[in-house]
Design a protein around this motif. Structure first.
Motif, PDB file in Angstrom:
ATOM      1  N   GLY A  20      11.751  16.640  45.284  1.00 11.83           N
ATOM      2  CA  GLY A  20      11.728  17.428  44.061  1.00 11.83           C
ATOM      3  C   GLY A  20      12.020  18.902  44.229  1.00 11.83           C
ATOM      4  O   GLY A  20      12.098  19.636  43.244  1.00 11.83           O
ATOM      5  N   THR A  79       1.243   8.522  44.146  1.00 20.13           N
ATOM      6  CA  THR A  79       2.071   9.722  44.177  1.00 20.13           C
ATOM      7  C   THR A  79       1.262  10.956  43.792  1.00 20.13           C
ATOM      8  O   THR A  79       0.484  10.915  42.841  1.00 20.13           O
ATOM      9  CB  THR A  79       3.273   9.578  43.238  1.00 20.13           C
ATOM     10  OG1 THR A  79       4.023   8.413  43.607  1.00 20.13           O
ATOM     11  CG2 THR A  79       4.193  10.796  43.332  1.00 20.13           C
ATOM     12  N   GLN A 124       3.314  20.335  39.545  1.00 15.85           N
ATOM     13  CA  GLN A 124       4.131  20.891  38.475  1.00 15.85           C
ATOM     14  C   GLN A 124       4.099  22.403  38.609  1.00 15.85           C
ATOM     15  O   GLN A 124       3.026  23.002  38.563  1.00 15.85           O
ATOM     16  CB  GLN A 124       3.600  20.467  37.111  1.00 15.85           C
ATOM     17  CG  GLN A 124       4.373  21.045  35.939  1.00 15.85           C
ATOM     18  CD  GLN A 124       5.790  20.527  35.852  1.00 15.85           C
ATOM     19  OE1 GLN A 124       6.035  19.336  36.014  1.00 15.85           O
ATOM     20  NE2 GLN A 124       6.743  21.418  35.595  1.00 15.85           N
ATOM     21  N   SER A 182       7.068  15.970  44.083  1.00 18.38           N
ATOM     22  CA  SER A 182       6.376  14.693  44.223  1.00 18.38           C
ATOM     23  C   SER A 182       6.119  14.426  45.691  1.00 18.38           C
ATOM     24  O   SER A 182       6.880  14.859  46.560  1.00 18.38           O
ATOM     25  CB  SER A 182       7.232  13.556  43.654  1.00 18.38           C
ATOM     26  OG  SER A 182       7.479  13.733  42.283  1.00 18.38           O
ATOM     27  N   ARG A 189       9.116  20.127  39.502  1.00 20.82           N
ATOM     28  CA  ARG A 189       8.006  19.232  39.783  1.00 20.82           C
ATOM     29  C   ARG A 189       8.232  18.583  41.133  1.00 20.82           C
ATOM     30  O   ARG A 189       9.222  17.871  41.335  1.00 20.82           O
ATOM     31  CB  ARG A 189       7.848  18.156  38.716  1.00 20.82           C
ATOM     32  CG  ARG A 189       6.559  17.357  38.917  1.00 20.82           C
ATOM     33  CD  ARG A 189       6.316  16.332  37.843  1.00 20.82           C
ATOM     34  NE  ARG A 189       7.094  15.126  38.007  1.00 20.82           N
ATOM     35  CZ  ARG A 189       6.772  13.949  37.495  1.00 20.82           C
ATOM     36  NH1 ARG A 189       5.661  13.837  36.773  1.00 20.82           N
ATOM     37  NH2 ARG A 189       7.546  12.907  37.672  1.00 20.82           N
ATOM     38  N   TYR A 195       1.578  14.994  42.702  1.00 21.93           N
ATOM     39  CA  TYR A 195       2.548  15.864  42.042  1.00 21.93           C
ATOM     40  C   TYR A 195       2.111  17.324  42.099  1.00 21.93           C
ATOM     41  O   TYR A 195       0.922  17.629  42.191  1.00 21.93           O
ATOM     42  CB  TYR A 195       2.715  15.480  40.572  1.00 21.93           C
ATOM     43  CG  TYR A 195       3.192  14.078  40.345  1.00 21.93           C
ATOM     44  CD1 TYR A 195       2.299  13.077  39.965  1.00 21.93           C
ATOM     45  CD2 TYR A 195       4.540  13.745  40.494  1.00 21.93           C
ATOM     46  CE1 TYR A 195       2.733  11.784  39.749  1.00 21.93           C
ATOM     47  CE2 TYR A 195       4.977  12.444  40.279  1.00 21.93           C
ATOM     48  CZ  TYR A 195       4.074  11.473  39.913  1.00 21.93           C
ATOM     49  OH  TYR A 195       4.508  10.190  39.701  1.00 21.93           O
ATOM     50  N   GLN A 203      -2.369  13.540  40.433  1.00 19.74           N
ATOM     51  CA  GLN A 203      -2.007  12.365  41.206  1.00 19.74           C
ATOM     52  C   GLN A 203      -2.037  11.124  40.334  1.00 19.74           C
ATOM     53  O   GLN A 203      -2.842  11.034  39.413  1.00 19.74           O
ATOM     54  CB  GLN A 203      -2.900  12.191  42.438  1.00 19.74           C
ATOM     55  CG  GLN A 203      -4.380  12.101  42.166  1.00 19.74           C
ATOM     56  CD  GLN A 203      -5.192  12.086  43.457  1.00 19.74           C
ATOM     57  OE1 GLN A 203      -4.667  12.239  44.560  1.00 19.74           O
ATOM     58  NE2 GLN A 203      -6.485  11.902  43.323  1.00 19.74           N
ATOM     59  N   GLU A 228       7.734  14.083  50.657  1.00 16.30           N
ATOM     60  CA  GLU A 228       7.913  14.985  49.520  1.00 16.30           C
ATOM     61  C   GLU A 228       9.328  14.897  48.960  1.00 16.30           C
ATOM     62  O   GLU A 228      10.283  14.579  49.678  1.00 16.30           O
ATOM     63  CB  GLU A 228       7.648  16.446  49.916  1.00 16.30           C
ATOM     64  CG  GLU A 228       6.287  16.728  50.502  1.00 16.30           C
ATOM     65  CD  GLU A 228       6.285  16.722  52.014  1.00 16.30           C
ATOM     66  OE1 GLU A 228       5.425  17.393  52.616  1.00 16.30           O
ATOM     67  OE2 GLU A 228       7.153  16.046  52.594  1.00 16.30           O
TER      68      GLU A 228
END
Length: 124
Positions: A8, A77, A81, A21, A19, A79, A71, A6
């Motif tokens: 972000g 990856t 948000q 990632s 966000r 994500y 994704q 992980e």
């Protein structure tokens, strides 16, 4: 095997956005359901959002309308948000992977692979 990393996380004021990632690698067979979880000090780990291999998503009531899971398969990856952040969103956030499809999962223990976590702190 599946590896999850992980990134972000950080500190943000209430109302702000972040966000997250999660870089994934390893067997796609073990990544049919991907999820974001969080755990605050003194609280149990809770699932925030999940996404199935067919793209179906699910969210905890506390984040619906504010968080979006997605994704990018080309980039491997996942994500998250996060918008309109609140102080109660402060926690360590983890991504996780499960071999089972999301609809077949009934327990956190079904997620066999976890990242190391990234800290999110929201100040008022």
């Amino acid at each position: 095997q599946v590896q999850l990393v992980e990134s972000g996380g950080g500190s943000v004021q209430a109302g702000g956005s972040l966000r997250l990632s999660c870089a994934t690698s390893g067997s796609t067979y073990n990544r049919n359901c991907m999820g974001w979880f969080r755990q605050a000090p003194g609280k149990e780990r809770e699932e925030v959002a999940g996404i199935d291999t067919d793209g179906r998503t699910s969210y905890a009531d506390s984040v619906k309308g504010r968080f979006t899971i997605s994704q990018d398969n080309a980039k491997n990856t996942l994500y998250l948000q996060m918008n309109s952040l609140k102080p109660e969103d402060s926690a360590m956030y983890y991504c996780a992977a499960a071999r089972a499809r999301c609809r077949a999962i009934s327990d956190t223990a079904d997620f066999g692979y976890w990242g190391q976590g990234t800290q999110v702190t929201v100040s008022s």
